[in-house]
Design an enzyme around this catalytic site. Structure first.
Site, short mmCIF file in Angstrom:
data_model
loop_
_atom_site.label_atom_id
_atom_site.label_comp_id
_atom_site.label_asym_id
_atom_site.label_seq_id
_atom_site.Cartn_x
_atom_site.Cartn_y
_atom_site.Cartn_z
N LYS A 208 0.84 -1.20 0.00
CA LYS A 208 0.00 0.00 0.00
C LYS A 208 0.88 1.26 0.00
O LYS A 208 0.69 2.16 -0.79
CB LYS A 208 -0.92 -0.04 1.22
CG LYS A 208 -1.86 1.15 1.30
CD LYS A 208 -2.80 1.03 2.48
CE LYS A 208 -3.54 2.34 2.68
NZ LYS A 208 -4.42 2.34 3.83
N GLU A 214 10.50 -4.62 4.61
CA GLU A 214 10.61 -6.01 4.16
C GLU A 214 10.32 -6.10 2.66
O GLU A 214 11.06 -6.73 1.90
CB GLU A 214 9.60 -6.91 4.91
CG GLU A 214 9.89 -7.12 6.38
CD GLU A 214 9.28 -6.05 7.27
OE1 GLU A 214 8.95 -4.93 6.76
OE2 GLU A 214 9.13 -6.31 8.47
N GLY A 270 -4.77 -1.94 4.84
CA GLY A 270 -3.99 -3.06 4.33
C GLY A 270 -4.65 -4.40 4.60
O GLY A 270 -4.74 -5.27 3.72
N ARG A 271 -5.15 -4.60 5.81
CA ARG A 271 -5.73 -5.90 6.18
C ARG A 271 -7.14 -6.09 5.62
O ARG A 271 -7.75 -7.12 5.85
CB ARG A 271 -5.70 -6.07 7.70
CG ARG A 271 -6.35 -4.93 8.48
CD ARG A 271 -6.01 -5.01 9.97
NE ARG A 271 -6.50 -3.86 10.73
CZ ARG A 271 -5.85 -2.73 10.89
NH1 ARG A 271 -4.67 -2.56 10.32
NH2 ARG A 271 -6.35 -1.75 11.61
N GLU A 356 -4.74 -6.83 14.61
CA GLU A 356 -4.24 -5.50 14.25
C GLU A 356 -5.39 -4.49 14.30
O GLU A 356 -5.18 -3.31 14.56
CB GLU A 356 -3.59 -5.53 12.85
CG GLU A 356 -2.61 -4.39 12.62
CD GLU A 356 -1.86 -4.47 11.31
OE1 GLU A 356 -2.50 -4.38 10.24
OE2 GLU A 356 -0.62 -4.62 11.34
N HIS A 387 -4.84 -33.70 17.22
CA HIS A 387 -3.74 -34.54 17.70
C HIS A 387 -2.62 -33.70 18.27
O HIS A 387 -1.48 -34.15 18.39
CB HIS A 387 -3.23 -35.42 16.55
CG HIS A 387 -4.30 -36.37 16.08
ND1 HIS A 387 -4.48 -37.62 16.65
CD2 HIS A 387 -5.29 -36.22 15.17
CE1 HIS A 387 -5.52 -38.20 16.08
NE2 HIS A 387 -6.03 -37.37 15.17
N LYS A 507 9.45 -0.82 14.36
CA LYS A 507 10.01 -0.46 13.05
C LYS A 507 11.06 0.64 13.21
O LYS A 507 12.13 0.58 12.61
CB LYS A 507 8.91 0.11 12.13
CG LYS A 507 7.93 -0.90 11.59
CD LYS A 507 7.00 -0.19 10.60
CE LYS A 507 5.84 -1.04 10.19
NZ LYS A 507 4.86 -0.35 9.37
O1 F6P Z 1 3.25 -2.88 9.75
C1 F6P Z 1 1.89 -3.15 9.62
C2 F6P Z 1 1.41 -2.83 8.25
O2 F6P Z 1 1.30 -1.46 8.06
C3 F6P Z 1 0.09 -3.52 7.98
O3 F6P Z 1 -0.99 -2.82 8.46
C4 F6P Z 1 0.11 -3.67 6.51
O4 F6P Z 1 -0.82 -4.61 6.05
C5 F6P Z 1 1.55 -4.09 6.30
O5 F6P Z 1 2.27 -3.34 7.25
C6 F6P Z 1 2.09 -3.87 4.93
O6 F6P Z 1 2.02 -2.54 4.54
P1 F6P Z 1 2.21 -2.12 3.04
O7 F6P Z 1 1.13 -2.75 2.23
O8 F6P Z 1 2.14 -0.62 3.02
O9 F6P Z 1 3.57 -2.61 2.59
#
Ligand code: F6P
Length: 544
Positions: A208, A214, A270-271, A356, A387, A507
């Site tokens: 987003k 990452e 995002g979620r 979240e 199990h 972060k």
């Molecule tokens: O760190 C949490 C977050 O902001 C989530 O809410 C989001 O889904 C994820 O990181 C990834 O964010 P982006 O889509 O901006 O890379």
């Protein structure tokens, strides 16, 4: 919007008193008192059958929970969301994932603009792109069709796509391999591409913000890998990289042509974005028609949530039962137990969606809450969990409400497997609710010393959620069901379900530690003694 603190609402107080009076009532008694309970405490709506009779509730509990929803302003808040009001107050944003599945031709206005045409224009662009990839029309840099798709994203830009890919694998093309890379751990990328050919691989960079550490790190590594495999020609990225984002500037800065970008908007969290452009990998896998069927499922649940009376409303009812289990009966977790192998990533997806969203400690107006908010969500597909951790659910000291999810028909009807699977899910719910008394254990001739070990106390609540078959449409309904459960509970708890400030601190600290780890051995560290020591220890391994 809340007018008074949750715990001073009359319905909350009445529920507390009611809980005191009824706490010792066992599900066995509730079922004995009402022979029709298992038929009465059920809901059959829009293709989903919910049996909630194995919750520790009576008619009075349900009546009071309904009052709680009214007094907490749930009706008004649902209307505010669908009307595009800026209910995400800390970020001053509308919350309109429901617009992502609005029917073509309908209207949802944000800041004076109808957003539905924009939604459909992106969906159309996605469909055109997916058709070209799936048909082999789209050629890679060396003229080969795409045979591998790697989605690079994290959080909502990964969990939704990977969950949906796994859930709908039955409907997906097997001519393309799908991989998902999320972790900053280089192993994730290395393992995802180790057997792939660069000239047949498409990377989808899903973010987003397009700034997430990452994702951007993995995207750069992917580009290096691609170019190394294609002789270093930088123009190769054009045919092998697309972006899913709200941030055109950063996408262009990375070097992806914004023609190959599929956009969405700041009013999609995002979620809550797996049915926006973030679902491109899903559409590539199952095709545009199936994706539309999934959206129709979401839409049907939205409509149900918006219009059904609260006592016949699946998300409202499940949300309220969750409040009862957590806030009144004291449950600290919820186990989500899909009896369908295709839903193996559904619990992980729900972890972000629920925790979240509602893992918050202050109300919308910034006051600390004096009650519990979101429980911990976890789970595994049945029957594997039986199990492993079910022992604790049956005989441990904690109360763990369970959501069982199952389908009448298997997509892979192999021998007697499905009957056995369904027998197990029904048996587990029965065993949890009714248990086995000492008397029953003794009657079986069990040695006295073993009797306490073999008693099952029962009285453990569960919901049984059934649908005919796992289809794209049903998946849309299930995801929207939980989205709206989250909304219902966030409204009751008076928290902002749509921000996530709690992810920030770690972060920021990581950004500070990265250069410290990579710098000269003896630079001065200003953390606590534990963190300093850990950094020094790691430096010895990173130093050349
Ligand atoms: O760190 C949490 C977050 O902001 C989530 O809410 C989001 O889904 C994820 O990181 C990834 O964010 P982006 O889509 O901006 O890379």
């Amino acid at each position: 919007m809340p007018t008074s603190p949750l715990t001073s609402l009359p319905a909350w107080k009445a529920l507390q008193a009611h809980c005191e009076q009824t706490r010792s009532v066992h599900l066995r008694e509730l079922f004995q008192q009402d022979a029709a309970r298992g038929e009465r405490l059920t809901l059959d709506a829009i293709g989903i059958y919910l049996d909630y009779s194995k919750n520790r509730v009576g008619d009075e509990t349900l009546r009071l929970l309904g009052q709680l929803a009214e007094q907490a302003g749930l009706r008004q808040r649902i209307d505010a969301m669908f009307a595009g009001e800026k209910i995400n107050v800390t970020e001053k944003r509308a919350v309109l994932h429901v617009a992502l599945r609005a029917a073509r031709g309908s209207s949802i206005v944000v800041d004076g603009e109808n957003v539905v045409p924009q939604v459909h224009s992106v969906l159309d662009k996605m469909a055109g792109f997916c058709n070209r990839i799936r048909s082999g029309d789209w050629k890679g840099h060396t003229g080969k069709p795409i045979r591998n798709v790697v989605n690079i994203g994290i959080g909502g830009s990964d969990l939704g796509p990977v969950m949906a890919y796994e859930a709908l694998k039955h409907y997906s093309t097997r001519a393309i391999a799908f991989r998902f890379v999320s972790n900053i751990d280089g192993t994730d990328f290395a393992e995802a591409v180790h057997d792939l050919r660069p000239d047949e691989t498409l990377f989808i960079v899903a973010s987003k913000t397009f700034t997430t550490l990452e994702t951007m790190t993995n995207a750069h590594t992917a580009r290096d890998w691609l170019l190394a495999g294609l002789g270093g020609d930088a123009s190769a990225t054009a045919k092998h990289f697309v972006a899913l984002s709200t941030n055109a500037k950063e996408v262009a800065g990375f070097g992806i042509d914004t023609m190959n970008m599929f956009g969405f908007w700041d009013w999609v969290g995002g979620r809550y974005s797996m049915d926006a452009a973030i679902g491109l990998s899903t559409m590539l896998a199952i095709g545009p028609e199936n994706f539309q069927a999934m959206l129709a499922g979401f839409r049907a649940m939205d409509q149900h949530f918006r219009t059904a009376p609260f006592d016949e409303n699946l998300p409202v009812l499940l949300g309220l039962l969750g409040i009862w289990n957590s806030n009144f009966l004291g449950a600290e977790t919820v186990a989500v137990l899909p009896y369908d192998q295709y839903l193996k990533r559904f619990p992980a997806y729900l972890q972000q969606l629920t925790m979240e969203s509602n893992g918050k400690r202050v109300t919308l107006d910034g006051k600390p809450v004096d009650y519990q908010t979101n429980p911990i969500y976890w789970g595994e597909p049945g029957t594997n969990g039986q199990h492993s951790f079910y022992q604790l659910i049956h005989q441990g000291t904690r109360l763990i409400p369970c959501d069982f999810i199952a389908f009448h028909q298997s997509l892979n009807p192999v021998g007697r497997h499905h009957a056995m699977l369904m027998a197990n899910v029904f048996a587990q719910a029965e065993a949890l609710a009714f248990g086995k008394t000492a008397n029953e254990v003794e009657t079986e001739g069990t040695a006295d010393s073993l009797v306490p070990h073999r008693v099952f106390p029962g009285n453990r609540p569960s919901n049984m959620i059934l649908a005919e078959k796992l289809t794209p449409e049903i998946l849309g309904k299930l995801v929207a069901l939980y989205e709206h459960i989250v909304f219902t509970q966030g409204t009751i708890w008076q928290v902002n379900s749509f921000d996530q400030w709690g992810v920030e601190l770690g972060k920021v600290l990581a950004q500070r530690i990265i250069p410290e780890l990579e710098s000269a051995k003896d630079s001065i560290l200003g953390h606590d003694s534990s963190t300093n020591r850990l950094i020094v220890r790691q430096r010895t391994h990173l130093a050349p």
